[in-house]
Scaffold this motif. Structure first.
Motif, PDB file in Angstrom:
ATOM      1  N   MET A   1      49.289 -11.274  31.127  1.00 18.94           N
ATOM      2  CA  MET A   1      50.275 -10.218  31.156  1.00 18.94           C
ATOM      3  C   MET A   1      49.676  -8.924  31.686  1.00 18.94           C
ATOM      4  N   GLY A   2      48.363  -8.777  31.568  1.00 19.95           N
ATOM      5  CA  GLY A   2      47.717  -7.571  32.075  1.00 19.95           C
ATOM      6  C   GLY A   2      47.868  -7.426  33.577  1.00 19.95           C
ATOM      7  N   LYS A   3      47.671  -8.530  34.303  1.00 16.42           N
ATOM      8  CA  LYS A   3      47.818  -8.492  35.755  1.00 16.42           C
ATOM      9  C   LYS A   3      49.272  -8.233  36.140  1.00 16.42           C
ATOM     10  N   GLU A   4      50.184  -8.788  35.362  1.00 17.28           N
ATOM     11  CA  GLU A   4      51.613  -8.621  35.646  1.00 17.28           C
ATOM     12  C   GLU A   4      52.039  -7.162  35.525  1.00 17.28           C
ATOM     13  N   ILE A   5      51.579  -6.480  34.483  1.00 22.85           N
ATOM     14  CA  ILE A   5      51.979  -5.082  34.310  1.00 22.85           C
ATOM     15  C   ILE A   5      51.344  -4.199  35.386  1.00 22.85           C
ATOM     16  N   ILE A   6      50.134  -4.527  35.789  1.00 26.61           N
ATOM     17  CA  ILE A   6      49.494  -3.765  36.870  1.00 26.61           C
ATOM     18  C   ILE A   6      50.266  -3.955  38.172  1.00 26.61           C
ATOM     19  N   ASN A   7      50.733  -5.184  38.433  1.00 30.67           N
ATOM     20  CA  ASN A   7      51.537  -5.432  39.637  1.00 30.67           C
ATOM     21  C   ASN A   7      52.854  -4.680  39.601  1.00 30.67           C
ATOM     22  N   LYS A   8      53.491  -4.623  38.442  1.00 30.14           N
ATOM     23  CA  LYS A   8      54.773  -3.906  38.332  1.00 30.14           C
ATOM     24  C   LYS A   8      54.576  -2.403  38.508  1.00 30.14           C
ATOM     25  N   VAL A   9      53.465  -1.879  38.039  1.00 32.05           N
ATOM     26  CA  VAL A   9      53.173  -0.454  38.251  1.00 32.05           C
ATOM     27  C   VAL A   9      52.992  -0.186  39.739  1.00 32.05           C
ATOM     28  N   LYS A  10      52.282  -1.071  40.436  1.00 35.71           N
ATOM     29  CA  LYS A  10      52.095  -0.902  41.880  1.00 35.71           C
ATOM     30  C   LYS A  10      53.424  -0.989  42.620  1.00 35.71           C
ATOM     31  N   GLU A  11      54.284  -1.932  42.205  1.00 32.43           N
ATOM     32  CA  GLU A  11      55.604  -2.041  42.835  1.00 32.43           C
ATOM     33  C   GLU A  11      56.406  -0.761  42.630  1.00 32.43           C
ATOM     34  N   ALA A  12      56.364  -0.210  41.429  1.00 34.17           N
ATOM     35  CA  ALA A  12      57.120   1.015  41.141  1.00 34.17           C
ATOM     36  C   ALA A  12      56.569   2.194  41.930  1.00 34.17           C
ATOM     37  N   GLU A  13      55.245   2.286  42.036  1.00 31.53           N
ATOM     38  CA  GLU A  13      54.645   3.367  42.825  1.00 31.53           C
ATOM     39  C   GLU A  13      55.014   3.233  44.300  1.00 31.53           C
ATOM     40  N   ASP A  14      54.979   2.000  44.809  1.00 33.74           N
ATOM     41  CA  ASP A  14      55.367   1.771  46.207  1.00 33.74           C
ATOM     42  C   ASP A  14      56.834   2.118  46.436  1.00 33.74           C
ATOM     43  N   PHE A  15      57.696   1.743  45.499  1.00 30.27           N
ATOM     44  CA  PHE A  15      59.113   2.053  45.650  1.00 30.27           C
ATOM     45  C   PHE A  15      59.333   3.560  45.603  1.00 30.27           C
ATOM     46  N   LEU A  16      58.595   4.240  44.765  1.00 29.28           N
ATOM     47  CA  LEU A  16      58.734   5.695  44.672  1.00 29.28           C
ATOM     48  C   LEU A  16      58.403   6.361  46.000  1.00 29.28           C
ATOM     49  N   GLN A  17      57.460   5.809  46.722  1.00 27.08           N
ATOM     50  CA  GLN A  17      57.065   6.383  48.009  1.00 27.08           C
ATOM     51  C   GLN A  17      57.939   5.896  49.158  1.00 27.08           C
TER      52      GLN A  17
ATOM     53  N   GLU B   1      67.596   5.050  48.907  1.00 22.93           N
ATOM     54  CA  GLU B   1      68.598   5.381  47.898  1.00 22.93           C
ATOM     55  C   GLU B   1      69.499   4.183  47.583  1.00 22.93           C
ATOM     56  N   MET B   2      69.779   3.356  48.599  1.00 20.13           N
ATOM     57  CA  MET B   2      70.659   2.209  48.395  1.00 20.13           C
ATOM     58  C   MET B   2      70.023   1.153  47.488  1.00 20.13           C
ATOM     59  N   GLU B   3      68.717   1.025  47.540  1.00 22.99           N
ATOM     60  CA  GLU B   3      68.023   0.020  46.730  1.00 22.99           C
ATOM     61  C   GLU B   3      67.676   0.536  45.338  1.00 22.99           C
ATOM     62  N   LYS B   4      67.878   1.820  45.105  1.00 22.55           N
ATOM     63  CA  LYS B   4      67.385   2.444  43.879  1.00 22.55           C
ATOM     64  C   LYS B   4      67.975   1.815  42.617  1.00 22.55           C
ATOM     65  N   GLN B   5      69.274   1.637  42.546  1.00 20.02           N
ATOM     66  CA  GLN B   5      69.901   1.119  41.332  1.00 20.02           C
ATOM     67  C   GLN B   5      69.433  -0.304  41.017  1.00 20.02           C
ATOM     68  N   ASP B   6      69.325  -1.133  42.045  1.00 16.54           N
ATOM     69  CA  ASP B   6      68.837  -2.498  41.826  1.00 16.54           C
ATOM     70  C   ASP B   6      67.402  -2.495  41.308  1.00 16.54           C
TER      71      ASP B   6
ATOM     72  N   THR C   1      57.335   6.831  32.855  1.00 16.12           N
ATOM     73  CA  THR C   1      57.255   8.003  33.739  1.00 16.12           C
ATOM     74  C   THR C   1      57.731   7.656  35.140  1.00 16.12           C
ATOM     75  N   LEU C   2      57.278   6.529  35.662  1.00 14.15           N
ATOM     76  CA  LEU C   2      57.710   6.110  36.996  1.00 14.15           C
ATOM     77  C   LEU C   2      59.213   5.847  37.032  1.00 14.15           C
ATOM     78  N   TYR C   3      59.752   5.250  35.992  1.00 10.85           N
ATOM     79  CA  TYR C   3      61.193   4.994  35.915  1.00 10.85           C
ATOM     80  C   TYR C   3      61.969   6.311  35.989  1.00 10.85           C
ATOM     81  N   ASP C   4      61.519   7.310  35.233  1.00 11.87           N
ATOM     82  CA  ASP C   4      62.183   8.620  35.267  1.00 11.87           C
ATOM     83  C   ASP C   4      62.070   9.284  36.637  1.00 11.87           C
ATOM     84  N   ARG C   5      60.898   9.173  37.239  1.00 14.79           N
ATOM     85  CA  ARG C   5      60.727   9.784  38.575  1.00 14.79           C
ATOM     86  C   ARG C   5      61.580   9.105  39.614  1.00 14.79           C
ATOM     87  N   ILE C   6      61.716   7.772  39.532  1.00 11.89           N
ATOM     88  CA  ILE C   6      62.548   7.052  40.495  1.00 11.89           C
ATOM     89  C   ILE C   6      64.014   7.390  40.273  1.00 11.89           C
ATOM     90  N   SER C   7      64.447   7.489  39.033  1.00 13.68           N
ATOM     91  CA  SER C   7      65.857   7.788  38.766  1.00 13.68           C
ATOM     92  C   SER C   7      66.225   9.203  39.185  1.00 13.68           C
TER      93      SER C   7
END
Length: 109
Positions: free
Chosen positions: A1-17, A21-26, A101-107
């Motif tokens: 699960m450690g690798k999984e959470i690190i991957n999700k953090v990277k995905e969220a950081e990449d999405f933030l950058q 806007e159309m993909e944001k809600q999904d 934090t990333l969720y709030d920044r993306i929203s």
């Protein structure tokens, strides 16, 4: 699960950058679902860590009271296992908080 959470953090950081806007809600729904999984995992690891720490203390008291080397070896095994659980729980706790934090920044993006 450690690798999984690190991957999700990277995905969220990449999405933030790079996210649109159309993909944001999904993506927010996807991230929210994973945050729920990580919260559950974090709670389970907290319970396991606490029980291992409690059993370690009980075994230590048994070692002191009975002066049996087997209790000492068992205590050593439990302490090492508890250390690994604490390390994993620390990772889950910090990365889950960071995902909030990333969720709030993306929203707000």
């Amino acid at each position: 699960m450690g690798k999984e959470i690190i991957n999700k953090v990277k995905e969220a950081e990449d999405f933030l950058q790079n996210g649109t806007e159309m993909e944001k809600q999904d993506f927010l729904e996807y991230l929210s679902r994973w945050i729920g999984y990580f919260q559950h995992e974090r709670f389970v690891h907290l319970m396991v860590t606490l029980f291992f720490a409690l059993f370690s203390m009980l075994i230590l008291f048994a070692f002191i009271y009975f002066a049996n080397i087997m209790f000492g070896l068992l205590f050593l095994i439990f302490v090492i296992t508890t250390c690994f659980y604490i390390k994993h729980y620390y990772l889950l706790e910090n990365k889950t908080q960071y995902l909030y934090t990333l969720y709030d920044r993306i929203s707000k993006k």
